[in-house]
Design a protein around this motif. Structure first.
Motif, PDB file in Angstrom:
ATOM      1  N   LYS A  63      68.407 -93.105  34.609  1.00  0.00           N
ATOM      2  CA  LYS A  63      67.191 -92.638  35.263  1.00  0.00           C
ATOM      3  C   LYS A  63      67.365 -92.702  36.777  1.00  0.00           C
ATOM      4  N   THR A 111      70.966 -93.672  40.639  1.00  0.00           N
ATOM      5  CA  THR A 111      70.419 -94.115  39.356  1.00  0.00           C
ATOM      6  C   THR A 111      70.112 -95.617  39.390  1.00  0.00           C
ATOM      7  N   PHE A 112      69.371 -96.061  38.409  1.00  0.00           N
ATOM      8  CA  PHE A 112      69.106 -97.489  38.268  1.00  0.00           C
ATOM      9  C   PHE A 112      70.414 -98.244  38.096  1.00  0.00           C
ATOM     10  N   PRO A 139      59.994 -96.973  36.013  1.00  0.00           N
ATOM     11  CA  PRO A 139      60.593 -97.791  34.954  1.00  0.00           C
ATOM     12  C   PRO A 139      59.665 -97.898  33.741  1.00  0.00           C
ATOM     13  N   MET A 152      66.514 -93.868  40.285  1.00  0.00           N
ATOM     14  CA  MET A 152      65.823 -94.931  41.002  1.00  0.00           C
ATOM     15  C   MET A 152      65.315 -94.416  42.345  1.00  0.00           C
ATOM     16  N   GLU A 196      67.409 -97.126  30.730  1.00  0.00           N
ATOM     17  CA  GLU A 196      67.046 -96.735  32.094  1.00  0.00           C
ATOM     18  C   GLU A 196      68.236 -96.517  33.017  1.00  0.00           C
ATOM     19  N   GLN A 197      69.425 -96.748  32.561  1.00  0.00           N
ATOM     20  CA  GLN A 197      70.586 -96.723  33.448  1.00  0.00           C
ATOM     21  C   GLN A 197      70.800 -95.371  34.131  1.00  0.00           C
ATOM     22  N   ALA A 203      69.440-102.095  39.033  1.00  0.00           N
ATOM     23  CA  ALA A 203      68.005-102.312  39.181  1.00  0.00           C
ATOM     24  C   ALA A 203      67.270-102.477  37.861  1.00  0.00           C
ATOM     25  N   SER A 204      67.962-102.299  36.740  1.00  0.00           N
ATOM     26  CA  SER A 204      67.322-102.471  35.442  1.00  0.00           C
ATOM     27  C   SER A 204      68.352-102.950  34.432  1.00  0.00           C
TER      28      SER A 204
END
Length: 138
Positions: free
Chosen positions: A49, A34-35, A69, A51, A46-47, A40-41
């Motif tokens: 989502k 994941t993000f 993103p 990646m 978005e956590q 990454a975010s």
């Protein structure tokens, strides 16, 4: 492994479901990150989502995917990239130089949070490329 050429699909919030589906079709081992795992975010939405995800099968198929993103454009029909990955540093850097020449570098080739060297570009024909050079193995 020297160099692999792998399809990479992008989705808008459905990478997890899509890759579960592809695993049901092709079988194999599915990994996903994941993000949040790679920091990454900073967007709380978005956590969870995806990646990066990768499906590998016993027959040698590899399919990769990620959620796009929220800050990036997502247009079905252009939601793919071609991924070059491996441990041949010189050859992959040569490919990178040639693919990014007269194109657009969207992420410079540099050390990534997962320890490999990674970059993204769009070549002069509008094709998106991801280049991942394996880092030192622990």
């Amino acid at each position: 492994m020297s160099i692999q050429l792998d399809p990479y699909l992008n989705f808008r919030d459905t990478a997890r479901q899509a890759m579960d589906f592809y695993q049901s079709v092709f079988g194999g081992e599915l990994t996903r990150n994941t993000f949040a795992e790679f920091h990454a975010s900073e967007d709380p939405a978005e956590q969870d989502k995806i990646m990066h995800s990768m499906l590998t099968t016993d027959s040698g198929l590899t399919l990769m995917a990620a959620d796009t993103p929220n800050s990036m454009e997502y247009t079905p029909g252009t939601n793919y990239s071609i991924s070059l990955s491996g441990d041949d540093d010189a050859q992959l850097r040569d490919y990178w130089a040639k693919l990014s020449a007269d194109g657009t570098v969207t992420m410079p080739l540099d050390v990534a949070p997962w320890g490999d060297t990674f970059g993204m570009c769009v070549d002069k024909f509008g094709v998106s490329w991801l280049v991942n050079i394996s880092g030192p193995q622990a």
